[in-house]
Write a protein that holds these residues in place. Structure first.
Motif, PDB file in Angstrom:
ATOM      1  N   UNK A 125       0.819  -1.214   0.000  1.00 59.37           N
ATOM      2  CA  UNK A 125       0.000   0.000   0.000  1.00 59.37           C
ATOM      3  C   UNK A 125       0.855   1.267   0.000  1.00 59.37           C
ATOM      4  N   UNK A 126       1.983   1.220  -0.691  1.00 59.96           N
ATOM      5  CA  UNK A 126       2.802   2.419  -0.848  1.00 59.96           C
ATOM      6  C   UNK A 126       3.324   2.524  -2.275  1.00 59.96           C
ATOM      7  N   UNK A 127       3.626   3.769  -2.651  1.00 61.64           N
ATOM      8  CA  UNK A 127       4.454   4.078  -3.815  1.00 61.64           C
ATOM      9  C   UNK A 127       5.710   4.735  -3.279  1.00 61.64           C
ATOM     10  N   UNK A 128       6.878   4.293  -3.777  1.00 62.19           N
ATOM     11  CA  UNK A 128       8.134   4.888  -3.339  1.00 62.19           C
ATOM     12  C   UNK A 128       8.901   5.416  -4.542  1.00 62.19           C
ATOM     13  N   UNK A 129       9.622   6.528  -4.302  1.00 60.72           N
ATOM     14  CA  UNK A 129      10.466   7.155  -5.310  1.00 60.72           C
ATOM     15  C   UNK A 129      11.931   6.950  -4.904  1.00 60.72           C
ATOM     16  N   UNK A 130      12.750   6.527  -5.883  1.00 57.75           N
ATOM     17  CA  UNK A 130      14.129   6.162  -5.569  1.00 57.75           C
ATOM     18  C   UNK A 130      15.113   6.935  -6.436  1.00 57.75           C
ATOM     19  N   UNK A 131      16.100   7.556  -5.782  1.00 59.54           N
ATOM     20  CA  UNK A 131      17.301   8.060  -6.438  1.00 59.54           C
ATOM     21  C   UNK A 131      18.316   6.917  -6.369  1.00 59.54           C
ATOM     22  N   UNK A 132      18.780   6.448  -7.519  1.00 53.42           N
ATOM     23  CA  UNK A 132      19.617   5.250  -7.558  1.00 53.42           C
ATOM     24  C   UNK A 132      20.943   5.425  -6.828  1.00 53.42           C
ATOM     25  N   UNK A 133      21.270   6.645  -6.467  1.00 54.83           N
ATOM     26  CA  UNK A 133      22.515   6.884  -5.724  1.00 54.83           C
ATOM     27  C   UNK A 133      22.332   6.738  -4.221  1.00 54.83           C
ATOM     28  N   UNK A 134      21.084   6.541  -3.768  1.00 51.58           N
ATOM     29  CA  UNK A 134      20.806   6.488  -2.327  1.00 51.58           C
ATOM     30  C   UNK A 134      20.104   5.178  -1.985  1.00 51.58           C
ATOM     31  N   UNK A 135      20.366   4.629  -0.803  1.00 50.59           N
ATOM     32  CA  UNK A 135      19.758   3.352  -0.433  1.00 50.59           C
ATOM     33  C   UNK A 135      18.326   3.462   0.069  1.00 50.59           C
ATOM     34  N   UNK A 136      17.899   4.656   0.436  1.00 50.21           N
ATOM     35  CA  UNK A 136      16.550   4.850   0.978  1.00 50.21           C
ATOM     36  C   UNK A 136      15.706   5.646  -0.008  1.00 50.21           C
ATOM     37  N   UNK A 138      13.473   8.555  -1.639  1.00 43.64           N
ATOM     38  CA  UNK A 138      13.457   9.995  -1.444  1.00 43.64           C
ATOM     39  C   UNK A 138      12.069  10.492  -1.079  1.00 43.64           C
ATOM     40  N   UNK A 139      11.052   9.669  -1.319  1.00 47.00           N
ATOM     41  CA  UNK A 139       9.682  10.007  -0.916  1.00 47.00           C
ATOM     42  C   UNK A 139       8.858   8.727  -0.898  1.00 47.00           C
ATOM     43  N   UNK A 140       7.845   8.704  -0.026  1.00 49.72           N
ATOM     44  CA  UNK A 140       6.934   7.565   0.074  1.00 49.72           C
ATOM     45  C   UNK A 140       5.504   8.088   0.134  1.00 49.72           C
ATOM     46  N   UNK A 141       4.632   7.507  -0.669  1.00 47.25           N
ATOM     47  CA  UNK A 141       3.215   7.872  -0.673  1.00 47.25           C
ATOM     48  C   UNK A 141       2.414   6.691  -0.133  1.00 47.25           C
ATOM     49  N   UNK A 142       1.618   6.928   0.912  1.00 48.40           N
ATOM     50  CA  UNK A 142       0.744   5.889   1.438  1.00 48.40           C
ATOM     51  C   UNK A 142      -0.534   5.835   0.612  1.00 48.40           C
ATOM     52  N   UNK A 164     -11.013  -0.372  -6.394  1.00 46.95           N
ATOM     53  CA  UNK A 164     -11.411   0.501  -7.508  1.00 46.95           C
ATOM     54  C   UNK A 164     -11.012   1.967  -7.311  1.00 46.95           C
ATOM     55  N   UNK A 165      -9.869   2.224  -6.730  1.00 47.43           N
ATOM     56  CA  UNK A 165      -9.418   3.604  -6.558  1.00 47.43           C
ATOM     57  C   UNK A 165      -8.419   3.950  -7.663  1.00 47.43           C
ATOM     58  N   UNK A 166      -8.523   5.184  -8.181  1.00 48.98           N
ATOM     59  CA  UNK A 166      -7.604   5.723  -9.174  1.00 48.98           C
ATOM     60  C   UNK A 166      -6.954   6.972  -8.584  1.00 48.98           C
ATOM     61  N   UNK A 167      -5.627   7.001  -8.569  1.00 43.66           N
ATOM     62  CA  UNK A 167      -4.879   8.116  -7.998  1.00 43.66           C
ATOM     63  C   UNK A 167      -4.114   8.815  -9.114  1.00 43.66           C
ATOM     64  N   UNK A 168      -4.281  10.133  -9.226  1.00 45.18           N
ATOM     65  CA  UNK A 168      -3.567  10.901 -10.242  1.00 45.18           C
ATOM     66  C   UNK A 168      -2.582  11.851  -9.571  1.00 45.18           C
ATOM     67  N   UNK A 169      -1.383  11.938 -10.156  1.00 46.26           N
ATOM     68  CA  UNK A 169      -0.297  12.734  -9.606  1.00 46.26           C
ATOM     69  C   UNK A 169       0.154  13.771 -10.634  1.00 46.26           C
ATOM     70  N   UNK A 170       0.465  14.965 -10.193  1.00 42.00           N
ATOM     71  CA  UNK A 170       1.126  15.982 -11.007  1.00 42.00           C
ATOM     72  C   UNK A 170       2.562  16.074 -10.503  1.00 42.00           C
ATOM     73  N   UNK A 171       3.467  15.357 -11.156  1.00 45.18           N
ATOM     74  CA  UNK A 171       4.845  15.284 -10.677  1.00 45.18           C
ATOM     75  C   UNK A 171       5.585  16.604 -10.810  1.00 45.18           C
ATOM     76  N   UNK A 172       5.073  17.524 -11.619  1.00 46.40           N
ATOM     77  CA  UNK A 172       5.703  18.842 -11.730  1.00 46.40           C
ATOM     78  C   UNK A 172       5.474  19.665 -10.468  1.00 46.40           C
ATOM     79  N   UNK A 173       4.413  19.343  -9.740  1.00 47.43           N
ATOM     80  CA  UNK A 173       4.097  20.075  -8.510  1.00 47.43           C
ATOM     81  C   UNK A 173       4.673  19.395  -7.275  1.00 47.43           C
ATOM     82  N   UNK A 174       4.440  18.091  -7.175  1.00 47.48           N
ATOM     83  CA  UNK A 174       4.901  17.348  -5.999  1.00 47.48           C
ATOM     84  C   UNK A 174       4.729  15.857  -6.256  1.00 47.48           C
ATOM     85  N   UNK A 175       5.653  15.038  -5.754  1.00 49.17           N
ATOM     86  CA  UNK A 175       5.455  13.590  -5.878  1.00 49.17           C
ATOM     87  C   UNK A 175       4.425  13.049  -4.894  1.00 49.17           C
ATOM     88  N   UNK A 176       4.007  13.880  -3.953  1.00 51.19           N
ATOM     89  CA  UNK A 176       3.120  13.418  -2.889  1.00 51.19           C
ATOM     90  C   UNK A 176       1.658  13.747  -3.169  1.00 51.19           C
TER      91      UNK A 176
END
Length: 341
Positions: A125-136, A138-142, A164-176
């Motif tokens: 139940x999460x989406x995570x964003x990863x910078x390949x240079x870091x082990x953790x 950079x952001x997590x969305x519940x 049946x949930x649909x989540x839309x993101x505007x990555x130009x504004x925020x990953x969260x």
């Protein structure tokens, strides 16, 4: 949606050598060359150099500790072992780049204006964003539920979850930040795919229906759904249609038309704007579980494999595991003239 279309013979389609030994879960072409990555329930990711003329060959294979649910064009993969990995074709090295508390259902590399990030969606139940240079991350969305599908074309990202949930993101504004809405379909979502113009997305599910959704209010009038991947019942006493799941939706990179593939073993090419079916493949020997266009749209790959819609009892020795390559003709995917009202 018009159903006028001529069927294309699949006899000329070419099967790739040494396919997986178990059900195929995902296909993805590289955006740099005609390399095709194939994920499977046999715990492997296979990489092929693909040619529609028949010179295709396997060039690499690597393994997870559990079935692979998803892979991406840069050969990132996610697995039931709760991890995401990156494979370097040149060095042959595999590196873990993501970790979840549950199976990783989808991975997606998102190119942003100044950098790129790896996005992973999980059944935890999460989406995570990863910078390949870091082990953790950079952001997590519940998420409200398990992630079933995800797609991104910067700045748009869309995820579909259970219930049946649909989540839309505007990555130009925020990953969260995101909008949480109900799916336009009544039953479980199998695939979401962002439109090339980034103003909306397509949804496919187990009810044999495709829905187009748009973000801006002034485009809402263009939303529509249509039925596909259905068969008339063979019983004379039953005039109802047999309904099959839509397993994948892919847009052509040049013309913006799109393909659907389903558990009925068929592939169709469609024109979204003219609302008509362009071409249909003859029925394959089993469900078509996933598909992909290459970067130029000249090659279409699709996987014939068991999709587990009948559970364990349906997994017999007769079920095929094939990766087929189809040479795409321009007239099969080119948009048609709009009908006058």
């Amino acid at each position: 949606m018009s159903v006028t279309a001529r069927f294309m013979s699949n006899n000329a389609d070419i099967g790739l050598p040494n396919p997986p030994n178990d059900s195929i879960s995902s296909l993805s072409f590289s955006n740099k060359a005609d390399y095709l990555a194939v994920g499977s329930w046999d715990n492997s990711v296979r990489v092929y150099e693909v040619s529609p003329q028949g010179q295709s060959k396997g060039i690499a294979v690597y393994a997870h500790h559990a079935p692979v649910l998803s892979e991406n064009s840069r050969i990132f993969s996610g697995s039931v072992d709760n991890t995401g990995h990156m494979f370097d074709v040149v060095t042959g090295q595999t590196t873990q780049v993501a970790q979840h508390a549950g199976p990783v259902k989808i991975v997606k590399w998102v190119s942003m204006p100044h950098a790129g990030v790896l996005v992973t969606g999980s059944w935890d139940k999460t989406i995570k964003y990863w910078d390949l240079r870091a082990p953790s991350p950079i952001a997590t969305v519940k998420l409200p539920e398990r992630c079933y599908a995800l797609d991104a074309r910067y700045p748009l990202m869309v995820a579909a979850t259970a219930e049946r949930r649909i989540l839309t993101f505007d990555l130009a504004q925020s990953p969260i930040l995101y909008e949480n809405t109900a799916s336009p379909q009544r039953l479980q979502t199998r695939v979401v795919t962002c439109c090339p113009d980034k103003i909306g997305f397509a949804v496919g599910g187990i009810e044999g229906r495709v829905s187009f959704c748009y973000l801006e209010e002034n485009n809402k009038r263009n939303e529509y759904s249509f039925r596909c991947h259905r068969q008339n019942s063979s019983s004379k006493k039953n005039d109802q249609s047999l309904i099959y799941s839509i397993n994948d939706i892919n847009f052509h990179p040049v013309h913006g038309t799109f393909s659907t593939c389903g558990s009925d073993g068929t592939v169709h090419f469609w024109d979204r704007d003219a609302r008509m079916r362009l071409k249909s493949f003859n029925r394959a020997s089993g469900p078509i579980v996933c598909s992909a266009f290459n970067r130029t749209g000249s090659i279409f790959a699709y996987a014939v494999s068991y999709d587990w819609h009948k559970g364990f009892s349906g997994m017999t020795s007769k079920q095929p595991n094939k990766i087929m390559v189809h040479a795409v003709k321009d007239e099969d995917v080119r948009k048609r003239a709009m009908r006058s009202s």
